[in-house]
Structures are given as C-alpha cells and as structure tokens.
Design an enzyme around this catalytic site. Sequence first.
Site, short mmCIF file in Angstrom:
data_model
loop_
_atom_site.label_atom_id
_atom_site.label_comp_id
_atom_site.label_asym_id
_atom_site.label_seq_id
_atom_site.Cartn_x
_atom_site.Cartn_y
_atom_site.Cartn_z
N GLU A 61 -5.68 1.76 -3.61
CA GLU A 61 -5.83 3.18 -3.22
C GLU A 61 -5.65 4.08 -4.44
OE1 GLU A 61 -6.80 4.35 -0.35
OE2 GLU A 61 -6.19 2.95 1.22
N HIS B 161 -10.71 4.93 9.17
CA HIS B 161 -11.39 4.27 10.29
C HIS B 161 -11.59 5.25 11.46
CE1 HIS B 161 -10.82 0.65 7.99
NE2 HIS B 161 -9.54 0.96 7.90
N ASP C 289 -11.17 4.82 -1.35
CA ASP C 289 -10.46 3.91 -0.45
C ASP C 289 -10.12 2.65 -1.22
OD1 ASP C 289 -9.20 3.17 1.88
OD2 ASP C 289 -11.01 2.45 2.87
N GLY C 290 -9.01 2.03 -0.83
CA GLY C 290 -8.59 0.77 -1.39
C GLY C 290 -8.40 -0.24 -0.29
N ASP D 171 -7.58 8.28 2.52
CA ASP D 171 -6.87 7.94 3.76
C ASP D 171 -5.50 7.34 3.45
OD1 ASP D 171 -7.48 5.36 2.92
OD2 ASP D 171 -8.80 4.91 4.62
N ASP E 271 -14.62 2.46 2.34
CA ASP E 271 -13.98 1.27 2.91
C ASP E 271 -14.91 0.07 2.79
OD1 ASP E 271 -11.84 -0.02 4.65
OD2 ASP E 271 -13.63 -0.32 5.88
#
Length: 153
Positions: free
Chosen positions: A50, A123, A10-11, A73, A133
Amino acid sequence: MQEDVHIYTDGSARGNPGPGGYGIVMEWVGKPYKKEFAQGFKHTTNNRMELLAVIEALRKLKKKKLKIRVFTDSKYVADAVEKKWVFGWEKKKFKDRKNSDLWKYFLVEYRNHSVNFTWIKGHNDHPQNERCDYLAVQASKEKNLLTDIGFKN
C-alpha cells in the site's frame, strides 16, 4: 485550486506476508492523461505494498511542486499522513516502527509536492480502486517477482 494529478493506489499480499504487488492509476486532472503501473514482489506485506504504491507513483511524476490527491483504501497510509503520525515517527527516528525504510522514502517524495490523501472504501465498486486492486493482484502472480529488500519478518 484544483489538483493537478489524481493518483489511485492499492497494495496486495497473498498471504500476509506472501507474494504481493501494487497497482497505480494516475490521471492528470482536466487532460486525457492516464497511466497505469504495477509491480510484484516475492515476499512482502499488504501494508508495505500500500505504501510502496504511493511512493512509486510520486516518483514517476516528472514535475515537482504539483498539487496531488492520492486516493487509497489503506487507512494505514491515509491516517499516518492526514493525522500527521508519520511526522511524529520521523522526529523519533522511526524507533520501533514497521516499514520505516518505506516511510523515509515516502517523506522524500511527499515533500516534492503538495499531497493530500482521501481514503476510499476498498472493494466498493470504485472504478479506479478496483483497477488498482486488479493490477496489484495480477502483479503478485507474475513469474519474475522482485525481492522486497526492506521487508523483515
């Protein structure tokens, strides 16, 4: 054939652009191996983080020719690879493409392995994605943030 490694990435960027970071969780399939990595940057974008998360995860693998599944994501990253857009961009020398520096680094690492991407909704209570995250956001809040030298406004 089952994947050797599952990579979750995740970024994050607080402001876009703004301070940002990436988070990585790596799991060796069928073994109790799990590693986490994170890094923060002074001024960057969400898409850069990301993509950098995937690059850095692939760089950390000590063996070559592994079968890898990356869970992200980021539609930006997953679609660019799975829909093969990035290979068209490469043929056109990334003309007018954002983040071309990172896409070039990505392709070097990508070609060292057999890599597939799975997009997961962010999320959405996915444990590894939520952890990534958290790692990314925390990294973006560190005191000694790195400079994203490839970032251009």
